[in-house]
Design a protein around this motif. Structure first.
Motif, PDB file in Angstrom:
ATOM      1  N   GLN A  11       0.782  -1.185  -0.203  1.00 30.88           N
ATOM      2  CA  GLN A  11      -0.065   0.121  -0.111  1.00 30.88           C
ATOM      3  C   GLN A  11       0.895   1.223   0.102  1.00 30.88           C
ATOM      4  O   GLN A  11       1.960   1.145   0.859  1.00 30.88           O
ATOM      5  CB  GLN A  11      -0.937  -0.003   1.267  1.00 30.88           C
ATOM      6  N   THR A  13       1.862   5.168   0.499  1.00 29.74           N
ATOM      7  CA  THR A  13       1.616   6.098   1.747  1.00 29.74           C
ATOM      8  C   THR A  13       0.440   7.105   1.505  1.00 29.74           C
ATOM      9  O   THR A  13       0.306   7.433   0.231  1.00 29.74           O
ATOM     10  CB  THR A  13       2.850   6.905   1.976  1.00 29.74           C
ATOM     11  N   ASP A  15       0.934  10.308   1.688  1.00 31.19           N
ATOM     12  CA  ASP A  15       1.538  11.441   0.977  1.00 31.19           C
ATOM     13  C   ASP A  15       1.558  11.250  -0.386  1.00 31.19           C
ATOM     14  O   ASP A  15       1.220  12.091  -1.290  1.00 31.19           O
ATOM     15  CB  ASP A  15       2.859  11.691   1.650  1.00 31.19           C
TER      16      ASP A  15
END
Length: 152
Positions: A11, A13, A15
């Motif tokens: 997965q 982040t 950001d």
């Protein structure tokens, strides 16, 4: 075009997800504003787009020429591209490469405010980071079609 569910090895982040969403928001605002050169500038110089009908455009100059030829279609309408359900995958072998799959819906609004919905599509992009900036290297657009019913 259907995307397998639950097959992502990792997965990304929050950001990175936000950065990709912001990239698409800026890219689509350019195309919706008919800023052809600005839109083409969001692709690598040798970037390519394969449209749902199979037509392929390679390089910014070819994209710009094709979009200019299409401008009469957009007279007196406001076009909006809506993206959602992004799946972002990183590449262990190339830290500057992202593979992104998403759904898109395009609306066209006339001067009276009537909204016309276009067919939906699934899009597969390869984004690359060049000099700290995301660019689209490849875009393949698939027109959505109904899924085949399960076998009895």
């Amino acid at each position: 075009m259907s995307q397998p569910v639950g097959t992502l090895p990792t997965q990304v982040t929050g950001d990175l997800y936000a950065e990709v969403q912001t990239f698409y928001a800026r890219q689509m605002r350019r195309v919706d504003a008919l800023d052809i050169e600005g839109f083409a500038d969001t692709f690598t110089e040798d970037g390519e787009v394969v449209h749902a009908g199979g037509h392929r455009q390679r390089g910014r100059a070819e994209m710009i020429a094709g979009m200019r030829a299409s401008l009469p279609r957009y007279q007196d309408i406001a076009v909006r591209h809506w993206f959602g359900h992004l799946i972002i995958e990183t590449d262990d072998a190339d830290a500057d490469l992202l593979r992104v799959s998403y759904y898109t819906l395009v609306t066209q609004t006339d001067r009276e405010g009537k909204v016309n919905f276009q067919p939906t599509f699934t899009v597969e992009d390869e984004l690359v980071r060049r000099d700290g900036r995301l660019l689209t290297r490849s875009r393949v657009i698939h027109r959505d079609t109904p899924a085949a019913p399960p076998a009895a």
